[in-house]
Design an enzyme around this catalytic site. Structure first.
Site, PDB file in Angstrom:
ATOM      1  N   GLY A  11      17.486  39.919-107.541  1.00 30.43           N
ATOM      2  CA  GLY A  11      17.720  40.144-108.966  1.00 30.43           C
ATOM      3  C   GLY A  11      18.064  41.575-109.342  1.00 30.43           C
ATOM      4  N   ILE A  87      25.718  25.822-105.232  1.00 30.88           N
ATOM      5  CA  ILE A  87      27.086  25.562-105.683  1.00 30.88           C
ATOM      6  C   ILE A  87      27.042  24.535-106.813  1.00 30.88           C
ATOM      7  CG2 ILE A  87      29.341  24.660-105.010  1.00 30.88           C
ATOM      8  CD1 ILE A  87      28.676  25.716-102.144  1.00 30.88           C
ATOM      9  N   HIS A 104      30.646  38.161-107.119  1.00 33.79           N
ATOM     10  CA  HIS A 104      30.771  37.945-105.678  1.00 33.79           C
ATOM     11  C   HIS A 104      31.101  39.274-104.991  1.00 33.79           C
ATOM     12  CE1 HIS A 104      31.374  35.894-101.952  1.00 33.79           C
ATOM     13  NE2 HIS A 104      32.618  36.321-101.843  1.00 33.79           N
ATOM     14  N   ASP A 140      33.513  30.770-105.166  1.00 28.47           N
ATOM     15  CA  ASP A 140      33.933  32.178-105.245  1.00 28.47           C
ATOM     16  C   ASP A 140      35.426  32.325-105.523  1.00 28.47           C
ATOM     17  OD1 ASP A 140      31.301  33.020-104.787  1.00 28.47           O
ATOM     18  OD2 ASP A 140      31.550  32.860-102.629  1.00 28.47           O
ATOM     19  N   GLU A 169      28.676  46.515-107.826  1.00 28.93           N
ATOM     20  CA  GLU A 169      28.390  45.236-108.505  1.00 28.93           C
ATOM     21  C   GLU A 169      27.620  45.454-109.791  1.00 28.93           C
ATOM     22  OE1 GLU A 169      27.961  41.458-105.764  1.00 28.93           O
ATOM     23  OE2 GLU A 169      26.389  42.910-105.296  1.00 28.93           O
TER      24      GLU A 169
HETATM   25  C1  GRF Z   1      24.925  40.069-104.834  1.00 26.24           C
HETATM   26  O1  GRF Z   1      25.563  40.736-103.773  1.00 26.24           O
HETATM   27  C2  GRF Z   1      25.829  39.025-105.423  1.00 26.24           C
HETATM   28  O2  GRF Z   1      27.158  39.379-105.467  1.00 26.24           O
HETATM   29  C3  GRF Z   1      25.643  37.891-104.441  1.00 26.24           C
HETATM   30  O3  GRF Z   1      24.265  37.907-104.151  1.00 26.24           O
HETATM   31  C4  GRF Z   1      23.769  39.234-104.301  1.00 26.24           C
HETATM   32  C5  GRF Z   1      22.630  39.168-105.277  1.00 26.24           C
HETATM   33  O4  GRF Z   1      21.908  40.365-105.336  1.00 26.24           O
HETATM   34  N1  GRF Z   1      26.161  36.668-104.983  1.00 26.24           N
HETATM   35  P1  GRF Z   1      20.734  40.513-106.387  1.00 26.24           P
HETATM   36  O5  GRF Z   1      19.827  39.295-106.282  1.00 26.24           O
HETATM   37  O6  GRF Z   1      21.336  40.624-107.756  1.00 26.24           O
HETATM   38  O7  GRF Z   1      20.017  41.770-105.996  1.00 26.24           O
END
Ligand code: GRF
Length: 191
Positions: A11, A87, A104, A140, A169
Site C-alpha cells: 500500500g 484480475i 502498472h 495491464d 509510481e
Molecule cells: C506497484 O508496483 C504497482 O504498480 C503494482 O504493485 C505494486 C504495489 O505496491 N501493481 P504498493 O502495494 O502500492 O506498495
C-alpha cells in the site's frame, strides 16, 4: 468526487494518495488480503476499510459482482487499483460505477503481469517506467492516462531500479488522480 482504492499488499501507493491533497476524496479502501499492510495505513489515516475476500465467494463472477455492488452502493466515482492482485472480469467491468484505473510498473505495452520491473532489468532495456491506464478485460492494457520513464543507465542494481520505479509510481498516481479529480472525471462514465 468519491474515490475508492483497491489494494492487496504494502500500500505504498495508497500512502502517496493519502498523503496528498486527495485525502478528503478517498472514502474507502478495499483489500482482498487480510494481511495487507495497506489496511493499517488506511486505518492510521482514518479511512474506512473493507475486506473483500475471494474465499467468501463460490465463483470469480460472484466476487466481481459483489465488489461492483459495494462500490456502487457507496456511490464511488473513481476506483484506483493500486497493487490490487486480482484480475477483474466482465461482471465487474459492466457493473462497477464510474471509472476504474490501474497502476502498472512498466511502460505501455511492455511486461504485462507480474515482476515487470525485474523483467525489464533482465532484458536490459534502456528505459523502464510505469503507467496509469483505464482498466479493460486485457491485463495491464487500456487507454493510457499517464506515463513516467526511468532510465536503466542510472541504476547499478535491480533494487535501485525498483526503488526508482516505485518513487515514479507514487508521483504519477497522485498526478493522474489529481487531474481526473480536477477535471471532474471529464469525458465519460460518470454514473
Ligand atoms: C506497484 O508496483 C504497482 O504498480 C503494482 O504493485 C505494486 C504495489 O505496491 N501493481 P504498493 O502495494 O502500492 O506498495
Amino acid at each position: 468526487m468519491k474515490i475508492a482504492v483497491l489494494i492487496s499488499g504494502n500500500g505504498s501507493n495508497l500512502q502517496a494518495l493519502l498523503d496528498s491533497e486527495l485525502r478528503p476524496h478517498i472514502v474507502l479502501v478495499v483489500s482482498n488480503r487480510e494481511e495487507a499492510y495497506g489496511l493499517k495505513r488506511a486505518a492510521e489515516a482514518g479511512c474506512p476499510t473493507q475486506l473483500h475476500l475471494r474465499g467468501d465467494f463460490e465463483t470469480r463472477e460472484a466476487f466481481d459482482r459483489q465488489l461492483a455492488f459495494l462500490l456502487r452502493e457507496q456511490q464511488i466515482d473513481l476506483i484506483v487499483l493500486a497493487g490490487w492482485m486480482h484480475i477483474l472480469g466482465e461482471q465487474y467491468l459492466s457493473e462497477a460505477p464510474g471509472r476504474t484505473i490501474n497502476l502498472h510498473p512498466a511502460l505501455p505495452g511492455r511486461y504485462p503481469g507480474l515482476h515487470a520491473i525485474q523483467r525489464a532489468w533482465e532484458d536490459k532495456v534502456e528505459v523502464a517506467g510505469c503507467m496509469v491506464h483505464e482498466v479493460i478485460l486485457e491485463v495491464d492494457a487500456g487507454q493510457v492516462l499517464g506515463v513516467r520513464e526511468v532510465l536503466l543507465s542510472d541504476h547499478r542494481t535491480l533494487e535501485s531500479l525498483e526503488a526508482a520505479v516505485h518513487r515514479a509510481e507514487h508521483e504519477l498516481l497522485v498526478d493522474v488522480v489529481s487531474e481526473l479529480v480536477g477535471g471532474g472525471l471529464e469525458q465519460n462514465e460518470l454514473t
